[in-house]
Motif scaffolding. Structure first.
Motif, PDB file in Angstrom:
ATOM      1  N   PHE A 110      26.456   1.468 -17.642  1.00 13.08           N
ATOM      2  CA  PHE A 110      26.728   0.126 -18.147  1.00 13.08           C
ATOM      3  C   PHE A 110      25.506  -0.488 -18.820  1.00 13.08           C
ATOM      4  N   ARG A 141      24.696   1.813 -25.249  1.00 12.56           N
ATOM      5  CA  ARG A 141      25.696   0.741 -25.271  1.00 12.56           C
ATOM      6  C   ARG A 141      25.284  -0.369 -26.237  1.00 12.56           C
ATOM      7  N   HIS A 144      26.006  -7.199 -14.643  1.00  8.64           N
ATOM      8  CA  HIS A 144      26.775  -7.470 -15.870  1.00  8.64           C
ATOM      9  C   HIS A 144      26.717  -8.954 -16.226  1.00  8.64           C
ATOM     10  N   TYR A 198      25.260  -8.408 -21.747  1.00  9.54           N
ATOM     11  CA  TYR A 198      26.207  -9.204 -20.961  1.00  9.54           C
ATOM     12  C   TYR A 198      25.766 -10.673 -20.892  1.00  9.54           C
ATOM     13  N   THR A 200      32.154  -7.421 -23.973  1.00  9.94           N
ATOM     14  CA  THR A 200      33.308  -7.281 -23.098  1.00  9.94           C
ATOM     15  C   THR A 200      33.672  -8.654 -22.553  1.00  9.94           C
ATOM     16  N   GLU A 217      34.323 -11.051 -18.852  1.00 11.48           N
ATOM     17  CA  GLU A 217      34.240 -11.182 -17.406  1.00 11.48           C
ATOM     18  C   GLU A 217      35.325 -12.151 -16.954  1.00 11.48           C
ATOM     19  N   GLN A 268      33.920   4.998  -6.590  1.00 16.49           N
ATOM     20  CA  GLN A 268      33.241   5.359  -7.827  1.00 16.49           C
ATOM     21  C   GLN A 268      33.566   6.783  -8.246  1.00 16.49           C
ATOM     22  N   TYR A 318      36.974   7.338  -9.858  1.00 22.53           N
ATOM     23  CA  TYR A 318      37.113   6.912 -11.251  1.00 22.53           C
ATOM     24  C   TYR A 318      36.080   7.567 -12.165  1.00 22.53           C
ATOM     25  N   HIS A 366      32.779   8.459 -11.793  1.00 24.38           N
ATOM     26  CA  HIS A 366      31.335   8.242 -11.741  1.00 24.38           C
ATOM     27  C   HIS A 366      30.692   9.260 -10.805  1.00 24.38           C
ATOM     28  N   ILE A 392      33.401  -7.713 -14.633  1.00 24.22           N
ATOM     29  CA  ILE A 392      34.034  -7.045 -15.769  1.00 24.22           C
ATOM     30  C   ILE A 392      35.007  -5.963 -15.278  1.00 24.22           C
ATOM     31  N   GLU A 393      35.692  -5.362 -16.211  1.00 23.71           N
ATOM     32  CA  GLU A 393      36.661  -4.281 -16.002  1.00 23.71           C
ATOM     33  C   GLU A 393      37.956  -4.792 -15.367  1.00 23.71           C
ATOM     34  N   SER A 394      39.029  -4.032 -15.603  1.00 23.38           N
ATOM     35  CA  SER A 394      40.375  -4.362 -15.101  1.00 23.38           C
ATOM     36  C   SER A 394      40.768  -5.791 -15.463  1.00 23.38           C
TER      37      SER A 394
END
Length: 369
Positions: free
Chosen positions: A73, A78, A98, A138, A158, A160, A217, A220, A222, A310-312
């Motif tokens: 991340f 990135r 983040h 971020y 992204t 949050e 982790q 998914y 990682h 963040i994410e989902s």
């Protein structure tokens, strides 16, 4: 009287009370104790650019010279793909969570003068370290606005998620009818499962929690290990235990699920969650630990905001969260402007097309860049 600008290694010589007065309950990932948890990284040098007026701390900016980045991340690729192109950059404003920023006090024009002084000192540090400039990863819209006004380049990264509720009943009332019924069903199923549910400080459970987080982790994709997670959690247990609450779930005496969150100001910050998947009872454990138990905890403790990170994002929006943009912000030493990558422009537009202001607050999305 003018500003006194200095640069220290880490938080050396800075008092916690002075620092957290600037964070002011609204910047957990810039709080003193959170930043202490990052200082032991052998692969990054930590600096703090400080502004004082009449001996009083009025501005602060953490800066990191990262030699090896272990988190995808925060990998240089990135921000280079978003905005900054090639070269080596110092990471400004925060390196985990983040979320990044810059701490300022006072009203205009003092705040702007402090911001400019911190930026200039940060760029001098970047030049001394043979870096191309400073990059904030971020950054929330408030911080991106400040920096853009001073000539920084900004690109969408992204979103949050943050959920605001004054209690369980208000939370339910804010959901759509179908989602409200689903939430009540998921809550009942969890309550009927027979788990032993508790709220614990991190110090009481972090070694076992690390194993569960590593499980998630790894599921998914990682490459996290239990030992790596313990290295992350050990300093948090040391410095942040008083601010922590771990929602723990046990079955037959064994920890099978846990979610770590932190209190700061009026907000509960969700940090990590993990499971022993082989021992779960299929009782909506994820949603209960991520949303329902925290909302009920907030009602009892007087907190109003649940910061979900963040994410989902789609799932979080369905469960009542609003989505705020996070930006990559770059400030080159040579003062040049940088182009935004086309994929960043497209992703930003896609969010605007997908949701309205009930989910995407206009004050964060209507920006001048």
């Amino acid at each position: 009287m003018g500003l006194d600008i200095s640069t220290t290694e880490g938080l050396d010589g800075v008092g916690q009370a002075d620092w957290d007065r600037l964070a002011d309950g609204d910047d957990f990932y810039l709080s003193y104790r959170w930043l202490l948890t990052l200082e032991g990284d052998p692969f990054a040098s930590t600096y703090c650019v400080l502004a004082r007026q009449d001996g009083v701390l009025v501005g602060a900016l953490p800066v990191y010279d990262v030699r090896v980045e272990g988190s995808g991340f925060y990998a240089p690729g990135r921000h280079r793909r978003a905005l900054t192109g090639g070269g080596r950059w110092l990471v400004a404003g925060g390196r985990r969570g983040h979320h990044s920023g810059i701490l300022l006090s006072g009203e205009e024009p003092r705040r702007r003068a402090t911001l400019r002084a911190l930026m200039e000192a940060g760029l001098r540090l970047a030049g001394e370290r043979q870096a191309r400039g400073l990059v904030w990863m971020y950054a929330p819209t408030r911080v991106a606005r400040w920096l853009h006004a001073e000539g920084a380049s900004v690109a969408f990264d992204t979103v949050e998620a943050c959920l605001v509720a004054d209690g369980w009943d208000e939370y339910l009332a804010g959901l759509g009818g179908r989602r409200r019924k689903g939430t009540m069903r998921e809550r009942r199923r969890f309550e009927q499962a027979g788990y032993d549910v508790a709220e614990q400080p991190l110090s009481e459970c972090w070694p076992a929690l690390a194993e569960l987080v590593a499980n998630l982790q790894q599921k998914y994709g990682h490459r996290t290990t239990t030992e790596a997670m313990r290295r992350v959690l050990a300093p948090q247990a040391e410095y942040l235990d008083d601010d922590s609450v771990a929602f723990t779930v046990r079955w037959e005496g064994r920890l099978v699920a846990g979610a770590l969150q932190y209190r700061f100001g009026d907000t509960l910050y969700a940090r990590m969650i993990g499971f022993d998947y082989d021992r779960l009872l299929n009782a909506y454990e994820y949603f209960n630990l991520s949303y329902y138990l925290p909302v009920q905890y907030m009602e009892r403790t007087g907190l109003r905001r649940l910061h979900l990170g963040i994410e989902s994002a789609r799932v979080k929006a369905e469960r009542g969260a609003r989505l705020h943009p996070l930006w990559t912000v770059a400030l080159p030493c040579d003062g040049s402007a940088l182009d935004t990558a086309e994929h960043c422009v497209a992703e930003r537009s896609a969010w605007r097309e997908r949701y309205d202001e009930r989910v995407l607050p206009a004050q964060d999305w209507d920006v001048p860049w």
